[in-house]
Design a protein around this motif. Sequence first.
Motif, mmCIF file in Angstrom:
data_model
loop_
_atom_site.group_PDB
_atom_site.id
_atom_site.type_symbol
_atom_site.label_atom_id
_atom_site.label_comp_id
_atom_site.label_asym_id
_atom_site.label_seq_id
_atom_site.Cartn_x
_atom_site.Cartn_y
_atom_site.Cartn_z
ATOM 1 N N UNK A 1 50.576 24.153 27.925
ATOM 2 C CA UNK A 1 51.398 24.954 28.836
ATOM 3 C C UNK A 1 50.605 25.278 30.090
ATOM 4 N N UNK A 2 51.179 24.981 31.238
ATOM 5 C CA UNK A 2 50.512 25.224 32.517
ATOM 6 C C UNK A 2 50.910 26.605 33.035
ATOM 7 N N UNK A 3 49.890 27.409 33.314
ATOM 8 C CA UNK A 3 50.139 28.786 33.727
ATOM 9 C C UNK A 3 49.348 29.112 34.982
ATOM 10 N N UNK A 4 50.006 29.717 35.940
ATOM 11 C CA UNK A 4 49.347 30.228 37.143
ATOM 12 C C UNK A 4 49.234 31.735 37.034
ATOM 13 N N UNK A 5 48.051 32.257 37.259
ATOM 14 C CA UNK A 5 47.850 33.706 37.293
ATOM 15 C C UNK A 5 47.723 34.144 38.747
ATOM 16 N N UNK A 6 48.604 35.018 39.171
ATOM 17 C CA UNK A 6 48.511 35.631 40.495
ATOM 18 C C UNK A 6 47.969 37.037 40.300
ATOM 19 N N UNK A 7 46.760 37.270 40.826
ATOM 20 C CA UNK A 7 46.081 38.545 40.611
ATOM 21 C C UNK A 7 45.555 39.063 41.951
ATOM 22 N N UNK A 8 44.933 40.247 41.918
ATOM 23 C CA UNK A 8 44.323 40.789 43.125
ATOM 24 C C UNK A 8 42.941 40.189 43.304
ATOM 25 N N UNK A 9 41.930 41.036 43.320
ATOM 26 C CA UNK A 9 40.562 40.532 43.409
ATOM 27 C C UNK A 9 40.154 39.888 42.095
ATOM 28 N N UNK A 10 39.459 38.760 42.204
ATOM 29 C CA UNK A 10 38.985 38.094 40.993
ATOM 30 C C UNK A 10 37.662 37.379 41.279
ATOM 31 N N UNK A 11 36.687 37.514 40.367
ATOM 32 C CA UNK A 11 36.703 38.350 39.168
ATOM 33 C C UNK A 11 36.432 39.814 39.503
ATOM 34 N N UNK A 12 36.987 40.693 38.684
ATOM 35 C CA UNK A 12 36.821 42.127 38.885
ATOM 36 C C UNK A 12 36.306 42.745 37.599
ATOM 37 N N UNK A 13 35.168 43.421 37.685
ATOM 38 C CA UNK A 13 34.583 44.038 36.491
ATOM 39 C C UNK A 13 35.461 45.125 35.902
ATOM 40 N N UNK A 14 36.313 45.729 36.741
ATOM 41 C CA UNK A 14 37.136 46.844 36.264
ATOM 42 C C UNK A 14 38.457 46.383 35.670
ATOM 43 N N UNK B 1 35.548 42.154 47.337
ATOM 44 C CA UNK B 1 34.986 42.656 48.592
ATOM 45 C C UNK B 1 33.470 42.602 48.592
ATOM 46 N N UNK B 2 32.876 42.818 47.423
ATOM 47 C CA UNK B 2 31.421 42.816 47.332
ATOM 48 C C UNK B 2 30.988 41.884 46.216
ATOM 49 N N UNK B 3 29.942 41.130 46.482
ATOM 50 C CA UNK B 3 29.374 40.306 45.429
ATOM 51 C C UNK B 3 28.589 41.205 44.481
ATOM 52 N N UNK B 4 28.774 40.987 43.223
ATOM 53 C CA UNK B 4 28.074 41.815 42.250
ATOM 54 C C UNK B 4 27.959 41.082 40.936
ATOM 55 N N UNK B 5 27.927 41.826 39.856
ATOM 56 C CA UNK B 5 27.778 41.228 38.544
ATOM 57 C C UNK B 5 29.045 40.462 38.161
#
Length: 409
Positions: A1-14, A40-44
Amino acid sequence: MRTAFLVGEFPSLSETFILNQITGLIDRGCHVDIYATKPKKEGKIHPDVEKHNLLSHTYYYPQIPDSYLRRVWKAIGLFLSNFFKDPILLWRSLNWFKYKKKATSLRLLYTVIPFLGKRPDYDIIQCHFGSEGLKGMDLRDMGAIKGKLCTIFHGLDLSGHLKKYGDSLYDQLFETGDIFMPISNNWKNQLIQLGCDQQRIIVHRMGIDCQQFTFTPRHPDPDGSIRLVSIARLVEKKGIEYGIRAVAQLSQSYSHIQYNIIGDGELRESLEQLIKELNAGEQIKLLGWKQKEEVITILNNSHILLAPSITGQNGDQEGIPVVLMEAMAMGLPVISTYHSGIPELVEDGVTGFLVPEKNYHELAGKIKILVEAHQLWTKIGQTSRLRVENDYDINHLNDKLIKKYKSLV
């Protein structure tokens, strides 16, 4: 099954709840592509992002400048450099007669860039948050993407966004979307009140992998020390201010209490100042963001979790905080608030304690009960673990999600 995920920021630790869903579907044989805004910021980076090589399947929208003049100049460059990939789709994104402000703001043009020359065909277009549902609706209408449109509503999208943009915000989405999956009964009722067809609403909860969280009965340290913990973004709706005030209120009588706050955000400086004003720096510590493994270690070494969520001044509300599920799965007694869908997870006096929003005096009272009656910890912890296993285990939830997708397709 082909699935598209539309999300905000990715990846997001929160937003590990989104990541858990993505990796769960991949493990079940789904092909997943992700369309997102760059952090917005590079991080873990969460280890699962690298483990599943997710960035190779992630496509980012160009950043939209706040200044309209800069936005126009950048849009001209994007238009010219991408014109021969898919001129028809580019012109559709500028169709003022159909899309009005969405076209004149140039946001549609920026949004279609990852789809130019591809126009992918998916079984499912999974949108996390109502704002992404609106984006998916426009992309599908323009012909940039194909698939059944599913929108998961979490919290801000049915609280703060409605206060800002009005109750008619999702009217068109309700007409054209295929299925709507609020994460709680609280948000299901909100959708019905807004006019969404009840037959197309299915509550689908976020969850955790219970196998990653070992249940451990809690006991005070041999020296009597008791460690409280909160894990949250330092934003208004998390209510961390009231956790600080409650612990500070108890600090003189219970000097053996330590309160660790994991997370970062816009309120960090003001919370640091509050801790100083309350002379609670010895007992209350802001530790910043931690990796998942670090968080689990901290939870293993803690005794009580506080999640004093509130409704923000802008109307923003929680869904059901995942950290509550994690703590309950590990056997920590939790104290939270009568807020949004939290009472669907935390039953006052059974799987934890609940207090009214912002009432740090009552919050302090519940902390005092657990500090003085630590014989309650194991019973509450066992009941909490069972609740999470039954209703919030991500493996069961992902199995259900696949079935929902198949029935929809």
